[in-house]
Write a protein that holds these residues in place. Structure first.
Motif, PDB file in Angstrom:
ATOM      1  N   GLY A  49      18.886   0.097   7.187  1.00  0.00           N
ATOM      2  CA  GLY A  49      19.668  -0.809   8.024  1.00  0.00           C
ATOM      3  C   GLY A  49      19.378  -2.278   7.791  1.00  0.00           C
ATOM      4  N   THR A  50      18.443  -2.604   6.888  1.00  0.00           N
ATOM      5  CA  THR A  50      18.137  -4.004   6.605  1.00  0.00           C
ATOM      6  C   THR A  50      19.270  -4.617   5.799  1.00  0.00           C
ATOM      7  OG1 THR A  50      15.759  -3.606   6.631  1.00  0.00           O
ATOM      8  CG2 THR A  50      16.505  -5.605   5.517  1.00  0.00           C
ATOM      9  N   GLY A  82      23.538 -11.406  14.160  1.00  0.00           N
ATOM     10  CA  GLY A  82      22.732 -12.512  13.655  1.00  0.00           C
ATOM     11  C   GLY A  82      21.762 -11.984  12.614  1.00  0.00           C
ATOM     12  N   ILE A  83      21.728 -12.632  11.465  1.00  0.00           N
ATOM     13  CA  ILE A  83      20.861 -12.195  10.374  1.00  0.00           C
ATOM     14  C   ILE A  83      19.883 -13.316  10.033  1.00  0.00           C
ATOM     15  CG2 ILE A  83      20.752 -11.272   8.022  1.00  0.00           C
ATOM     16  CD1 ILE A  83      22.278  -9.464  10.017  1.00  0.00           C
ATOM     17  N   ARG A 103      18.759  -3.838  11.159  1.00  0.00           N
ATOM     18  CA  ARG A 103      19.651  -3.364  12.207  1.00  0.00           C
ATOM     19  C   ARG A 103      19.571  -1.845  12.244  1.00  0.00           C
ATOM     20  NH1 ARG A 103      19.565  -7.395  14.753  1.00  0.00           N
ATOM     21  NH2 ARG A 103      20.801  -9.201  14.260  1.00  0.00           N
ATOM     22  N   GLU A 104      20.006  -1.263  13.330  1.00  0.00           N
ATOM     23  CA  GLU A 104      20.073   0.185  13.436  1.00  0.00           C
ATOM     24  C   GLU A 104      20.956   0.704  12.291  1.00  0.00           C
ATOM     25  OE1 GLU A 104      18.905   3.663  15.023  1.00  0.00           O
ATOM     26  OE2 GLU A 104      18.327   1.724  15.856  1.00  0.00           O
ATOM     27  N   PRO A 105      20.482   1.703  11.519  1.00  0.00           N
ATOM     28  CA  PRO A 105      21.325   2.226  10.445  1.00  0.00           C
ATOM     29  C   PRO A 105      22.709   2.613  10.979  1.00  0.00           C
ATOM     30  CG  PRO A 105      19.123   3.132  10.259  1.00  0.00           C
ATOM     31  CD  PRO A 105      19.181   2.376  11.576  1.00  0.00           C
ATOM     32  N   GLY A 106      23.741   2.241  10.234  1.00  0.00           N
ATOM     33  CA  GLY A 106      25.112   2.527  10.633  1.00  0.00           C
ATOM     34  C   GLY A 106      25.776   1.386  11.391  1.00  0.00           C
ATOM     35  N   THR A 107      24.994   0.370  11.831  1.00  0.00           N
ATOM     36  CA  THR A 107      25.575  -0.778  12.523  1.00  0.00           C
ATOM     37  C   THR A 107      26.558  -1.492  11.606  1.00  0.00           C
ATOM     38  OG1 THR A 107      23.584  -1.055  13.858  1.00  0.00           O
ATOM     39  CG2 THR A 107      25.053  -2.954  13.714  1.00  0.00           C
ATOM     40  N   ILE A 142      32.805 -11.448   2.177  1.00  0.00           N
ATOM     41  CA  ILE A 142      31.864 -10.934   1.192  1.00  0.00           C
ATOM     42  C   ILE A 142      32.041  -9.410   1.111  1.00  0.00           C
ATOM     43  CG2 ILE A 142      30.187 -12.760   1.704  1.00  0.00           C
ATOM     44  CD1 ILE A 142      28.427 -10.415   2.911  1.00  0.00           C
ATOM     45  N   THR A 143      31.287  -8.808   0.202  1.00  0.00           N
ATOM     46  CA  THR A 143      31.216  -7.367   0.088  1.00  0.00           C
ATOM     47  C   THR A 143      29.766  -6.950   0.323  1.00  0.00           C
ATOM     48  OG1 THR A 143      33.008  -7.339  -1.519  1.00  0.00           O
ATOM     49  CG2 THR A 143      31.612  -5.375  -1.408  1.00  0.00           C
ATOM     50  N   LEU A 144      29.549  -6.045   1.260  1.00  0.00           N
ATOM     51  CA  LEU A 144      28.212  -5.479   1.470  1.00  0.00           C
ATOM     52  C   LEU A 144      28.076  -4.273   0.537  1.00  0.00           C
ATOM     53  CD1 LEU A 144      27.856  -5.508   5.365  1.00  0.00           C
ATOM     54  CD2 LEU A 144      26.808  -7.043   3.707  1.00  0.00           C
ATOM     55  N   VAL A 145      26.985  -4.273  -0.232  1.00  0.00           N
ATOM     56  CA  VAL A 145      26.729  -3.167  -1.154  1.00  0.00           C
ATOM     57  C   VAL A 145      25.416  -2.501  -0.802  1.00  0.00           C
ATOM     58  CG1 VAL A 145      28.067  -4.189  -3.037  1.00  0.00           C
ATOM     59  CG2 VAL A 145      25.635  -4.690  -2.857  1.00  0.00           C
TER      60      VAL A 145
END
Length: 147
Positions: A49-50, A82-83, A103-107, A142-145
């Motif tokens: 989740g990071t 917030g990151i 973050r909680e995995p899947g957020t 952006i794209t999260l990978v």
């Protein structure tokens, strides 16, 4: 909780409370054109989740602590994550920034996302309460990978 986490949390809270002010300042052209913040087109999402966001910034001067804060959202812009927050050096040259937050995995999920990065200074205000001064704001798709 480390000092970095405290600063990151305070920065995020201040940003979320004052985000309309940042956007208005940016839209009004109040920041120096040589003060910039960019966002890389790819963010990284780990299995735990990071999330890690990154980019560059440049600022000319800072009288108080200067930070790069970031937030990310997918879908509803009212639900932002917030990151982190990174200390900035205002010397007129370009620097890299990277913020990570677990973050909680899947957020958040791999795919399209929107990021807002803010370069802001915490300046002493009335009564000693630090108030943010915005140097630059940037929103970008952006794209999260995974990885």
């Amino acid at each position: 909780m480390s000092l970095r986490q405290v600063i990151g949390a305070a920065t995020g809270a201040a940003f979320l409370l004052l985000a309309p002010s940042a956007v208005a300042a940016s839209a009004a052209g109040l920041s120096d054109p040589y003060e910039t913040v960019t966002v890389d087109s790819t963010g990284h999402l780990a299995a735990d989740g990071t999330i890690t966001l990154s980019g560059t910034y440049r600022c000319l001067t800072g009288g108080g602590p200067v930070l790069v804060s970031s937030s990310v959202w997918q879908g509803d812009p009212q639900v932002r994550q917030g990151i982190g927050g990174t200390s900035a050096v205002c010397d007129g040259t370009a620097h890299r920034w990277a913020n990570s937050e677990k973050r909680e995995p899947g957020t958040l999920r791999p795919g399209a996302a929107r990021v807002e990065a803010t370069l802001m200074e915490l300046s002493p205000g009335a009564g000693g309460l630090p108030l943010p001064t915005f140097h630059a704001v940037r929103q970008q798709d952006i794209t999260l990978v995974e990885g």
